[in-house]
Write a protein that holds these residues in place. Structure first.
Motif, PDB file in Angstrom:
ATOM      1  N   ASP A 262       0.829  -1.189   0.000  1.00  0.00           N
ATOM      2  CA  ASP A 262       0.000   0.000   0.000  1.00  0.00           C
ATOM      3  C   ASP A 262       0.881   1.263   0.000  1.00  0.00           C
ATOM      4  O   ASP A 262       0.684   2.186  -0.787  1.00  0.00           O
ATOM      5  CB  ASP A 262      -0.870  -0.076   1.269  1.00  0.00           C
ATOM      6  N   LEU A 263       1.889   1.290   0.857  1.00  0.00           N
ATOM      7  CA  LEU A 263       2.752   2.466   0.962  1.00  0.00           C
ATOM      8  C   LEU A 263       3.597   2.682  -0.289  1.00  0.00           C
ATOM      9  O   LEU A 263       3.845   3.810  -0.701  1.00  0.00           O
ATOM     10  CB  LEU A 263       3.702   2.320   2.160  1.00  0.00           C
ATOM     11  N   LEU A 264       4.039   1.567  -0.875  1.00  0.00           N
ATOM     12  CA  LEU A 264       5.003   1.686  -1.980  1.00  0.00           C
ATOM     13  C   LEU A 264       4.311   1.592  -3.348  1.00  0.00           C
ATOM     14  O   LEU A 264       4.988   1.499  -4.365  1.00  0.00           O
ATOM     15  CB  LEU A 264       6.074   0.591  -1.860  1.00  0.00           C
ATOM     16  N   GLU A 265       2.998   1.644  -3.335  1.00  0.00           N
ATOM     17  CA  GLU A 265       2.229   1.520  -4.571  1.00  0.00           C
ATOM     18  C   GLU A 265       2.783   2.456  -5.647  1.00  0.00           C
ATOM     19  O   GLU A 265       3.016   2.087  -6.774  1.00  0.00           O
ATOM     20  CB  GLU A 265       0.779   1.902  -4.274  1.00  0.00           C
ATOM     21  N   ASP A 266       2.978   3.698  -5.247  1.00  0.00           N
ATOM     22  CA  ASP A 266       3.557   4.652  -6.177  1.00  0.00           C
ATOM     23  C   ASP A 266       4.768   5.248  -5.477  1.00  0.00           C
ATOM     24  O   ASP A 266       4.644   6.106  -4.624  1.00  0.00           O
ATOM     25  CB  ASP A 266       2.529   5.744  -6.500  1.00  0.00           C
ATOM     26  N   GLU A 267       5.942   4.762  -5.840  1.00  0.00           N
ATOM     27  CA  GLU A 267       7.145   5.146  -5.091  1.00  0.00           C
ATOM     28  C   GLU A 267       7.409   6.649  -5.096  1.00  0.00           C
ATOM     29  O   GLU A 267       8.107   7.157  -4.247  1.00  0.00           O
ATOM     30  CB  GLU A 267       8.363   4.381  -5.598  1.00  0.00           C
ATOM     31  N   LYS A 268       6.819   7.325  -6.058  1.00  0.00           N
ATOM     32  CA  LYS A 268       7.055   8.782  -6.126  1.00  0.00           C
ATOM     33  C   LYS A 268       6.451   9.510  -4.921  1.00  0.00           C
ATOM     34  O   LYS A 268       6.789  10.643  -4.632  1.00  0.00           O
ATOM     35  CB  LYS A 268       6.466   9.350  -7.418  1.00  0.00           C
ATOM     36  N   GLU A 269       5.568   8.852  -4.227  1.00  0.00           N
ATOM     37  CA  GLU A 269       4.937   9.467  -3.066  1.00  0.00           C
ATOM     38  C   GLU A 269       5.908   9.629  -1.885  1.00  0.00           C
ATOM     39  O   GLU A 269       5.613  10.331  -0.955  1.00  0.00           O
ATOM     40  CB  GLU A 269       3.764   8.594  -2.593  1.00  0.00           C
ATOM     41  N   ILE A 270       7.022   8.913  -1.912  1.00  0.00           N
ATOM     42  CA  ILE A 270       7.959   8.973  -0.783  1.00  0.00           C
ATOM     43  C   ILE A 270       9.372   9.244  -1.298  1.00  0.00           C
ATOM     44  O   ILE A 270       9.858   8.520  -2.166  1.00  0.00           O
ATOM     45  CB  ILE A 270       7.974   7.631  -0.006  1.00  0.00           C
TER      46      ILE A 270
END
Ligand SMILES: [Zn+2]
Length: 478
Positions: free
Chosen positions: A256-264
Motif C-alpha cells: 500500500d505504501l510503496l504503490e507509487d514510489e514517487k509518493e515517498i
C-alpha cells in the motif's frame, strides 16, 4: 583517561542539576536539520541517536516521538519553538511504547498524544518495572565501560558506547526523579488519518512480530516522507524478531505504501538519520519473495534442507547487495530470516513455551522426556529458538528453580553449540548453584567462542578471588 575526565565533569555538574543540560549539550551534541520549511529533525548524539521530528502545520505543531529523557526533550522543545517561532504543539505521535520514544511525552503534555491501542498498557507495565529497569541499566553500565576499554577508541562501536555511557545517567536520573508517566490520549487499532490543514498524516499499524507489536508507520504525502520508528534499520535486512510474525499484514501495508514510489522521497527512523525509500522497497521485495517462495515449498512438501538449498542467498537473494551492505552480513541475516520464515510458514509452535508449560505442570523430568521425543522424531510441529530458551532459563533462575534452569540451558547448548551466550548462561546457573568448578569450565568455553565476553572475565575473577578467600563472592549479574 578521557572517560574519567568526562565522568568527573558529570559528577560535579550532576550536583548542579541546572548545568546537567549544558554538560549534555557539550558532550552529546544536540543538533537539528531543517528538512523543509515545515519539517524539523532534532537529533541528540551521532552514533546512539535520539531523533525526534517536528512538523509545523496549519493546525499546530506535531511531534513524532519525544525521546528518551524529559531533560533532553526540554532542550529539543526550545529548539523547535525557536526555529518555528511558535509553540502551539497540538499532537504527539508515539511510534511505539518504548521509553526512548515516549519518555519525553510530559514535555508536550498540552498536546493530544496518539499511539496504537496496544501502547498505553505497555507503557504502564514499563512504568511498573521502572526501578528494575534502572537497576539493570546501572549494572549494564559496568559492562559497557569494560567493553569500551577493549575497543579502539576511534572505532564507531567505541564512539557509540561512549555516547550510551554518557547519556544513560541523564536518562536514568530523569526516570528516577523527574519522570511523569504521560499516556496516549487517542489510540487506534488499524489506521488513522490526521487532517492538519496543509498536511495530512496517515498512521498505519504495522503488525505483530517485527519490533514491539504496537509499532506504527506514519506517511506524510505532502512532504513525501515516511516515519518508521524502530521498524527499519538502515544497516540490516533482518525480517522478524520472533517466529510469530504477521507477514501477510506487513506485505499489505508495504504494498500500500510503496504503490507509487514517487509518493515517498525519504524514510526517517528514530535512531539512524534517514534512508532512501529504495532501502525499504528492497526489504519489501525480499519479504514477498521469501513468503511466496516458502509457501510454495510447503505445498511441495520440501524439507528445510531442500528449502535452504533452493532459497540460498546466492541463488535467489544476491540482489540485496544493491543496498550497499556487506555480503557476509547479508548471508548471515538470510540464514536467520529463512529459518524464521519457514517456522512461520509451517505455523510451528514454540518448543520453549511447550516445555515451560510442562515444567510448571509436571516437572522438569517430563519436560526433558518431551524434548527428547520432539528431537528424535524431528517433529516439524515445534521450533527451537535460542533466545526463547535463554529467556525461559532465566525465568527459572530468577524463580530460584536452579536445577530446572540448568537443564534448560543444557538444551540450549545441545541446540546451539556455537553460541558463546548459551555457555555463559549455564555457567551463571552453576555459579548460583554453588558448582564453581563447572561454572569456571563453562565461562572458559564461552570465552573461547567469544574472547570479548567481559562478563565471563569478571565472573572468573570473582570465582578465583573467592577461592583465595580474600573477597566475598558478590551476587552474580542476571
Ligand atoms: Zn524501540
Amino acid at each position: 583517561m578521557k572517560l574519567r575526565r568526562i565522568f568527573f565533569i558529570f559528577f560535579i555538574l550532576a550536583l548542579l542539576s541546572s548545568c546537567a543540560v549544558l554538560w549534555a549539550e557539550e558532550e552529546l551534541p544536540i543538533d537539528f536539520e531543517r528538512y523543509s520549511e515545515r519539517v524539523l529533525i532534532v537529533k541528540c548524539g551521532k552514533f546512539y541517536m535520539d531523533q525526534v521530528i517536528a512538523i509545523a502545520t496549519q493546525k499546530g505543531i506535531v511531534m513524532i516521538d519525544t525521546g528518551k529523557s524529559p531533560t533532553l526533550s526540554t532542550e529539543y522543545r526550545k529548539i523547535i519553538e525557536r526555529e518555528f517561532g511558535r509553540k502551539d504543539f497540538s499532537y504527539v505521535i508515539n511510534t511505539h511504547y518504548h521509553f526512548d520514544h515516549t519518555d519525553g511525552n510530559q514535555v508536550f503534555s498540552e498536546a493530544e498524544i496518539i499511539a496504537h491501542e496496544n501502547s498505553p498498557e505497555r507503557m504502564r507495565q514499563f512504568d511498573g518495572r521502572r526501578q528494575d529497569f534502572i537497576a539493570s541499566r546501572e549494572s549494564a553500565m559496568e559492562q559497557w565501560k569494560n567493553q569500551l576499554k577493549a575497543l579502539d577508541p576511534n572505532s564507531q562501536e567505541a564512539q557509540r558506547l561512549r555516547e550510551i555511557i554518557i547519556s544513560q545517567p541523564i536518562m536514568l536520573d530523569d526516570l528516577a526523579n523527574n519522570y511523569i508517566l504521560t499516556l496516549p490520549t487517542i489510540t487506534f487499532s488499524d489506521r488513522m488519518s490526521l487532517d492538519l490543514g496543509d498536511i495530512t498524516l496517515n498512521l498505519i499499524y504495522f503488525g505483530q512480530g517485527r519490533h514491539t507489536g504496537d509499532d506504527i508507520i506514519i506517511h506524510c504525502p505532502e512532504e513525501k516522507l515516511l516515519f518508521t520508528g524502530d521498524i527499519f534499520f538502515r544497516g540490516s535486512f533482518s525480517i522478524a524478531f520472533s517466529a510469530q510474525f504477521d507477514a501477510p499484514r506487513w506485505i499489505e501495508v508495504m504494498n500500500d505504501l510503496l504503490e507509487d514510489e514517487k509518493e515517498i522521497d525519504w524514510v526517517y527512523d528514530t535512531h539512524n538519520g534517514r534512508m532512501p525509500v529504495k532501502f525499504i522497497s528492497l526489504w519489501r521485495d525480499y519479504l514477498v519473495d521469501m513468503w511466496e517462495g516458502l509457501n510454495a515449498a510447503k505445498k511441495e512438501g520440501l524439507s528445510f534442507e531442500e528449502v535452504q538449498d533452493r532459497f540460498s542467498y546466492d541463488k535467489k537473494f544476491a540482489y540485496l547487495e544493491q543496498s550497499g551492505l556487506d555480503k557476509e552480513q547479508l548471508r548471515r541475516e538470510h540464514q536467520q530470516n529463512l529459518r524464521f520464515t519457514w517456522m512461520r510458514v509451517l505455523e510451528q509452535q514454540s518448543a520453549a513455551t511447550l516445555l515451560e508449560q510442562i515444567i510448571s505442570e509436571s516437572g522438569i523430568k517430563s519436560a526433558l522426556e518431551k524434548y527428547r521425543e520432539i528431537r528424535s522424531k524431528k517433529e516439524q510441529k515445534y521450533y527451537f529458538d535460542e533466545t526463547e530458551f535463554n529467556g525461559l532459563g532465566y525465568r527459572l533462575l530468577n524463580g530460584k528453580r536452579i536445577p530446572e534452569a540448568i537443564e534448560v540451558f543444557k538444551i540450549n547448548i545441545e541446540m546451539y553449540p556455537e553460541s558463546w551466550n548459551v555457555y555463559d548462561s549455564l555457567a551463571e546457573a552453576y555459579m548460583q548453584n554453588g558448582q564453581n568448578d563447572l561454572a569456571v569450565e563453562y565461562y572458559q568455553k564461552s570465552l573461547k567462542l567469544n574472547p570479548q565476553n567481559t562478563n565471563a572475565v569478571d565472573m572468573l575473577q570473582r570465582i578465583k578471588k573467592k577461592k583465595l578467600g580474600t573477597v566475598p563472592l558478590l551476587s552474580p549479574i542476571s
